[in-house]
Scaffold this active site. Structure first.
Site, PDB file in Angstrom:
ATOM      1  N   LYS A 131       5.884   5.573  -4.805  1.00 25.64           N
ATOM      2  CA  LYS A 131       4.984   4.488  -4.402  1.00 25.64           C
ATOM      3  C   LYS A 131       5.490   3.146  -4.937  1.00 25.64           C
ATOM      4  O   LYS A 131       5.504   2.136  -4.236  1.00 25.64           O
ATOM      5  CB  LYS A 131       3.559   4.770  -4.907  1.00 25.64           C
ATOM      6  N   GLN A 167      -4.006   7.622  -9.751  1.00 21.99           N
ATOM      7  CA  GLN A 167      -3.263   8.796  -9.284  1.00 21.99           C
ATOM      8  C   GLN A 167      -4.036  10.069  -9.652  1.00 21.99           C
ATOM      9  O   GLN A 167      -4.393  10.284 -10.805  1.00 21.99           O
ATOM     10  CB  GLN A 167      -1.862   8.804  -9.924  1.00 21.99           C
ATOM     11  N   ASP A 227      -7.141   3.483  -1.948  1.00 25.71           N
ATOM     12  CA  ASP A 227      -7.122   4.897  -1.558  1.00 25.71           C
ATOM     13  C   ASP A 227      -8.335   5.253  -0.699  1.00 25.71           C
ATOM     14  O   ASP A 227      -8.391   6.335  -0.125  1.00 25.71           O
ATOM     15  CB  ASP A 227      -7.126   5.786  -2.803  1.00 25.71           C
TER      16      ASP A 227
END
Ligand code: NDP
Length: 306
Positions: free
Chosen positions: A52, A96, A119
């Site tokens: 990422k 994460q 997200d």
């Protein structure tokens, strides 16, 4: 011959479409910024985060990674998130997953400013998704939708079956397909006669986490099959069963001691589906592309507010 849904190609398209938007923001002194919170040591998560961060660098998105230890008290994590929420140069915050078991994941995800939630996991953004309101969509299912649309796969009026009901993939995938007017069924580990339900699918999405579980008798001839699963197989016998007609995969296994396998039997997909995503090179690249897209969209929204 089945159509291979090429995730790398769609990722590259999405990235090149983002470039002028990033340049326009940079010209106004508003380079997009992503902060990644990686708690503890999880080798798979560390690899994903590296991917990422590299994708951000390639595109000129500013990124930073915070790596507190797994033992960090939840209150301290909440304070870190509050600081990221307050910093104007941070447009996106990514926590994460999975978080270590001792951390209260719901509290952490709920503490991220919904406007910086790239997200789409914050309850506000889950609500926006359910209601069909604009907002960041979870990256993997959003990427799958892009893949289908950009390959011209029709969705409206078709039967879609999603196997897996996680908050990250299965549930949001089902909602996105529903909003595109598919007739959607969600399956999980308690679904009776899963093969029969899957065989009804014009579009089958497998998000299970079990290597090559969906074999030929789960697939309707001519279906579009989206294989989200990423399972590392390190047993040679299992690898030779899955890749019985793919010597190059077995050669790669012999070289590395493991191989990546999706949730769908690759031979069955090739022989029965009309279109399918390979593993790797199908869904995976899009997850990162949509994270970048969500970060840029967040920066654009926030630039308008300032
Ligand atoms: P979860 O473990 O959170 O969810 C798995 C789902 O599969 C659950 O709903 C579970 O049902 C269901 N399931 C498990 N076993 C069976 C079974 N025998 N029959 C029917 N359903 C079953 O996984 P995720 O959604 O996070 O991820 C799924 C897969 O996708 C993993 O392989 C993961 O690595 C991969 N992934 C790939 C990404 C990418 O970018 N390519 C991104 C995210 C995930 P129940 O709820 O009843 O337990």
């Amino acid at each position: 011959m089945a159509l291979v849904l090429d995730g790398n190609r769609v990722r590259d398209q999405i990235k090149s479409e983002l470039q002028p938007r990033i340049a326009a923001l940079a010209a106004k002194g508003r380079r997009p910024g992503l902060a990644v919170l990686l708690v503890g040591h999880n080798p798979a998560s560390e690899i994903y985060v590296r991917g990422k961060v590299k994708a951000c660098q390639d595109l000129g998105i500013r990124s930073e990674t915070l790596t507190p230890p797994a033992t960090i008290p939840t209150d301290e994590l909440l304070a870190m998130i509050a600081e990221l929420n307050a910093r104007p140069e941070v447009d996106g915050i990514l926590v994460q997953l999975p978080l270590p078991p001792e951390v209260d994941s719901r509290r952490i995800l709920g503490a991220v400013d919904p406007e910086k939630d790239v997200d789409g996991f914050h309850p506000c953004n889950v609500g926006r998704l359910v209601a069909g309101l604009p907002g960041p969509r979870p990256c993997t299912p959003a990427g799958i939708l892009e893949l289908l649309k950009r390959h011209g796969i029709p969705i409206a009026g078709r039967r879609a079956v999603v196997v897996g009901r996680s908050d990250i993939v299965g549930k949001p995938m089902a909602l996105l397909l529903l909003h595109q007017h598919a007739t959607v069924t969600i399956c999980h580990s308690k679904t009776p006669d899963l093969p029969a339900v899957c065989r009804e699918a014009d579009i089958l999405v497998a998000a299970i986490g079990r290597a090559a579980m969906l074999t030929a008798d789960y697939l309707k001839p001519g279906a579009t099959v989206i294989d989200v699963g990423m399972n590392r197989v390190d047993d040679r016998e299992e690898a030779s069963r899955v890749f019985r007609d793919m010597p190059e995969k077995l050669a790669s296994f012999d070289q590395r001691g493991s191989v990546l396998v999706g949730d769908v039997d690759p031979r069955a997909m090739r022989e029965i589906a009309s279109a399918y995503t390979p593993v790797p090179g199908g869904v995976g690249p899009l997850t990162i592309a949509m994270l970048l897209a969500n970060t840029v969209a967040s920066a654009e929204r926030r630039a308008l507010l300032c």
